[in-house]
Design an enzyme around this catalytic site. Sequence first.
Site, PDB file in Angstrom:
ATOM      1  N   GLU A   1       4.021  -7.639   7.522  1.00  0.00           N
ATOM      2  CA  GLU A   1       2.716  -8.215   7.194  1.00  0.00           C
ATOM      3  C   GLU A   1       2.787  -9.353   6.178  1.00  0.00           C
ATOM      4  O   GLU A   1       2.052  -9.354   5.175  1.00  0.00           O
ATOM      5  CB  GLU A   1       1.745  -7.125   6.727  1.00  0.00           C
ATOM      6  CG  GLU A   1       1.448  -6.104   7.812  1.00  0.00           C
ATOM      7  CD  GLU A   1       0.281  -5.185   7.464  1.00  0.00           C
ATOM      8  OE1 GLU A   1      -0.204  -5.231   6.314  1.00  0.00           O
ATOM      9  OE2 GLU A   1      -0.174  -4.439   8.357  1.00  0.00           O
TER      10      GLU A   1
ATOM     11  N   TYR B   1      -5.750  -2.533  13.233  1.00  0.00           N
ATOM     12  CA  TYR B   1      -6.599  -1.403  12.839  1.00  0.00           C
ATOM     13  C   TYR B   1      -8.035  -1.588  13.310  1.00  0.00           C
ATOM     14  O   TYR B   1      -8.973  -1.251  12.587  1.00  0.00           O
ATOM     15  CB  TYR B   1      -6.533  -1.220  11.321  1.00  0.00           C
ATOM     16  CG  TYR B   1      -5.194  -0.715  10.831  1.00  0.00           C
ATOM     17  CD1 TYR B   1      -4.901   0.643  10.820  1.00  0.00           C
ATOM     18  CD2 TYR B   1      -4.207  -1.603  10.404  1.00  0.00           C
ATOM     19  CE1 TYR B   1      -3.672   1.103  10.382  1.00  0.00           C
ATOM     20  CE2 TYR B   1      -2.969  -1.154   9.966  1.00  0.00           C
ATOM     21  CZ  TYR B   1      -2.710   0.205   9.958  1.00  0.00           C
ATOM     22  OH  TYR B   1      -1.487   0.661   9.530  1.00  0.00           O
TER      23      TYR B   1
ATOM     24  N   ASP C   1       0.815  -1.211   0.000  1.00  0.00           N
ATOM     25  CA  ASP C   1       0.000   0.000   0.000  1.00  0.00           C
ATOM     26  C   ASP C   1       0.852   1.265   0.000  1.00  0.00           C
ATOM     27  O   ASP C   1       0.749   2.117   0.873  1.00  0.00           O
ATOM     28  CB  ASP C   1      -0.926  -0.019   1.216  1.00  0.00           C
ATOM     29  CG  ASP C   1      -1.929   1.122   1.200  1.00  0.00           C
ATOM     30  OD1 ASP C   1      -2.288   1.585   0.112  1.00  0.00           O
ATOM     31  OD2 ASP C   1      -2.342   1.556   2.291  1.00  0.00           O
TER      32      ASP C   1
END
Length: 593
Positions: free
Chosen positions: A413, A469, A165
């Site tokens: 991640e 998140y 991202d």
Amino acid sequence: MLYPRMSSGRMVFDLNGIWDFKLLEKTGTEREHAGLHLTGGRAMPVPSSYNDIYPEKDFADHVGEMVYQRTFTVTESMKKGRLVLRFGSVTHQAEVYLNGKRLGEHKGGFLPFSFEIAEQAVVGENLLTVFVNNIVDYSTLPCGRMVTEEFPGLEPRTVNLPNFDFYNYTGIMRPVWLYTTPVVYIRDITVSGKKDGSFAWDIEVSGEEEENAEVQVRVLEMNGACVYEGSGKSGSGKIENVKLWSVKEPNLYQLEVRLKTGEAIEDAYTETFGFREISIENCRILLNGEPVYLKGFGKHEEGGTRGRGTDLALMTKDLGLLKWIHANSFRTSHYPNSEEMMQLCDKMGILVIDEAPAVGLNTGFTATGLLGGNPKGTWQTLETAQHHREVMEDLVARDKNHPCVIAWSVANEPASQEEGAKEYFEPLVRLTKEKDVQHRPVTIVTYEGSAPDTCKVAELCDFLMLNRYRGWYDTEGNLRGAAAKLKAELEGFHKRCPDKPMMLGEYGADTIAGLHDINARLFTEEYQTAFMKAYGEVFDSLPYITGEHVWVFADFATAENIKRVDGNKKGIFTRERRPKQAAYFLKERWENL
């Protein structure tokens, strides 16, 4: 790899500036023209990412290869010893030619590489040509995939979708140098100091007469005062009344190395280092034997116009803002930052978790960095294992002497919940520890899909670093529920790994600067502040939490998609480095912690 520095035995020449530049329609073309001056190109500043320098979307989003070119002059005296061409980084692959002859290639866009060119260089003008490939796939770090799209009545279109991202900025993004050394030279230096004043060094010497070379060392305070003299390619010593390196007092020393053959000094180099120790005890990370709570950010090396190109003014401003907000640390998300940034962190007392460019190791990620791809079994699909080993070796070799580096992050991640993750990462963690003489802690940063009951890599880590998140990508708008879910998950990991420190590596909420709402709705500055407060209350209730890194330091560019409005807006600062409301909340919180 030693950073280029002038000394009595070395000359350094800056090859930065305006180069000629051209996008190539097909990969692997125009090599036969590498010895000819480029025609039909544009001016391109080096270092910089090429993408934002000129208008045109097709220019910015070009997939494939590009070529850079410039000339430089070599004198007779420069060819008497070694002549080295060094790149700070070229993203993601480089193939380098000098006067039409191929010097070699390098894979990996965030670490330095070099070529010896004394034989290929001519006295006078030389033509340097660099072919750059910006494609990310299942063999590169970071990862991505090539996709061919078809539309009625149109030619097929090939796009490169990143598994991460952030925008795929590319080009010659860090400085380029030409430097000289004697034939017998100092190839590498390893030096580390401990809190009791003891230190050790290891000097690698190369060249035909290396067995006859004598190595002399001195340890200097930054004011130039000599506090130790010794000799030998390796050795150890101790300094009385040593000044430790810390966040509040980042005291630095220099190891001056001189290489002699007979009576003459052949080579000399001075390496900066500090006396400090990192350890783990009772679920705490210790700096010089005292617990340190990590306050700071995940942080991109990025800004307007230059993209990810080295910008000394911007990086200095960023570290000034870190000090202003009372942060003491950041993670180099999601790739090694420039050598110049590491040097600044040494000087300013910033703790760094140094991360490999291993992001996107999850075939289920889409170009937005969110789940929803087409997972086929990540660890059976990726072809990154050997390259990943090489990157970890090069990263440790580059940054091993920096006192600011307190830990290594092997990946961000990954699909750490999938079968095969442990088998992939266990040798990488072991290799990182073996290569680092300081044995700094090693971690793997995991995401929400890797839960306490599914994560396959938690036991490999010296401390747990979790990206969560709750309250944004799930439980959105419900911060009480988000805090409850977060706390339960942290407690679950602590139950599984009761002896490991734990910290948040990422948590945040997209926030549009200037958007306000009395009820603190999503995307407002009020919601971001409430989000930070809710997470902080969870951290404060759990004694084994050893740090908090907010995502993200500043807004940044991403791949174009409907989930990102002009990039990722989770920054506590805007992309122009203006503070949002939450910056003042964090400033007060971190000052009082």
